[in-house]
Design a protein around this motif. Structure first.
Motif, PDB file in Angstrom:
ATOM      1  N   GLN A  62       0.834  -1.200   0.000  1.00  0.00           N
ATOM      2  CA  GLN A  62       0.000   0.000   0.000  1.00  0.00           C
ATOM      3  C   GLN A  62       0.871   1.253   0.000  1.00  0.00           C
ATOM      4  OE1 GLN A  62      -2.553  -0.479   3.370  1.00  0.00           O
ATOM      5  NE2 GLN A  62      -3.923  -1.903   2.331  1.00  0.00           N
ATOM      6  N   GLU A  63       1.921   1.241   0.788  1.00  0.00           N
ATOM      7  CA  GLU A  63       2.825   2.386   0.825  1.00  0.00           C
ATOM      8  C   GLU A  63       3.500   2.581  -0.535  1.00  0.00           C
ATOM      9  OE1 GLU A  63       5.588   1.882   4.002  1.00  0.00           O
ATOM     10  OE2 GLU A  63       4.040   1.968   5.542  1.00  0.00           O
ATOM     11  N   LYS A  65       2.347   1.672  -3.442  1.00  0.00           N
ATOM     12  CA  LYS A  65       1.352   2.171  -4.389  1.00  0.00           C
ATOM     13  C   LYS A  65       1.144   3.678  -4.209  1.00  0.00           C
ATOM     14  CE  LYS A  65      -1.276  -2.091  -4.972  1.00  0.00           C
ATOM     15  NZ  LYS A  65      -2.549  -2.789  -4.705  1.00  0.00           N
ATOM     16  N   GLU A  66       1.039   4.109  -2.959  1.00  0.00           N
ATOM     17  CA  GLU A  66       0.856   5.541  -2.704  1.00  0.00           C
ATOM     18  C   GLU A  66       2.049   6.341  -3.222  1.00  0.00           C
ATOM     19  OE1 GLU A  66       0.181   5.937   1.460  1.00  0.00           O
ATOM     20  OE2 GLU A  66      -1.817   5.036   1.375  1.00  0.00           O
ATOM     21  N   ARG A  67       3.239   5.865  -2.966  1.00  0.00           N
ATOM     22  CA  ARG A  67       4.444   6.563  -3.435  1.00  0.00           C
ATOM     23  C   ARG A  67       4.499   6.604  -4.956  1.00  0.00           C
ATOM     24  NH1 ARG A  67       9.135   4.215   0.578  1.00  0.00           N
ATOM     25  NH2 ARG A  67       8.347   5.182   2.491  1.00  0.00           N
ATOM     26  N   GLN A  69       2.002   6.490  -7.019  1.00  0.00           N
ATOM     27  CA  GLN A  69       0.994   7.431  -7.503  1.00  0.00           C
ATOM     28  C   GLN A  69       1.483   8.867  -7.343  1.00  0.00           C
ATOM     29  OE1 GLN A  69      -2.552   6.470  -5.348  1.00  0.00           O
ATOM     30  NE2 GLN A  69      -3.083   4.730  -6.662  1.00  0.00           N
ATOM     31  N   ASP A  70       2.110   9.162  -6.203  1.00  0.00           N
ATOM     32  CA  ASP A  70       2.656  10.508  -5.993  1.00  0.00           C
ATOM     33  C   ASP A  70       3.716  10.831  -7.035  1.00  0.00           C
ATOM     34  OD1 ASP A  70       1.003  10.845  -3.828  1.00  0.00           O
ATOM     35  OD2 ASP A  70       2.538  10.346  -2.328  1.00  0.00           O
TER      36      ASP A  70
END
Length: 108
Positions: A62-63, A65-67, A69-70
């Motif tokens: 999840q981390e 994926k968030e990174r 996307q950023d």
């Protein structure tokens, strides 16, 4: 000096063969029980470690994926900014070229 078959214990009195064997057998039983318990405990620890790793990987995914996307958003913004800068540069260059062109005013 008799040597017990399992425990490898030495006794001075040779009439002590039976108690020596009995003692070594008792020690072997205790050793076997502790080894069996340790093996069982290690197996349970391995199972727990596997479960913890699964939870950790989900959190990490999840981390990540968030990174990602950023980073994608940042790249898009940079790309858009670069395109705008290029367009502005081209417009400025075309304006400068137009200014540099000399117009001859020939009036009669």
């Amino acid at each position: 000096m008799p040597v017990s078959p399992i425990g490898n214990m030495n006794f001075i009195n040779q009439n002590m063969t039976y108690p020596a064997t009995q003692t070594s057998n008792e020690l072997a039983k205790e050793g076997f029980a502790s080894i069996a318990n340790m093996n069982e405990f290690k197996d349970k620890e391995k199972i727990i470690d596997k479960l913890e790793k699964v939870n950790e990987t989900k959190e990490i995914n999840q981390e990540v994926k968030e990174r990602s996307q950023d980073e994608k958003e940042k790249k898009k913004k940079k790309f858009k900014n670069n395109q705008k800068d290029k367009e502005n540069d081209e417009e400025e260059q075309s304006e400068e070229q137009q200014k540099n062109i000399h117009h001859l005013d020939m009036s009669i």
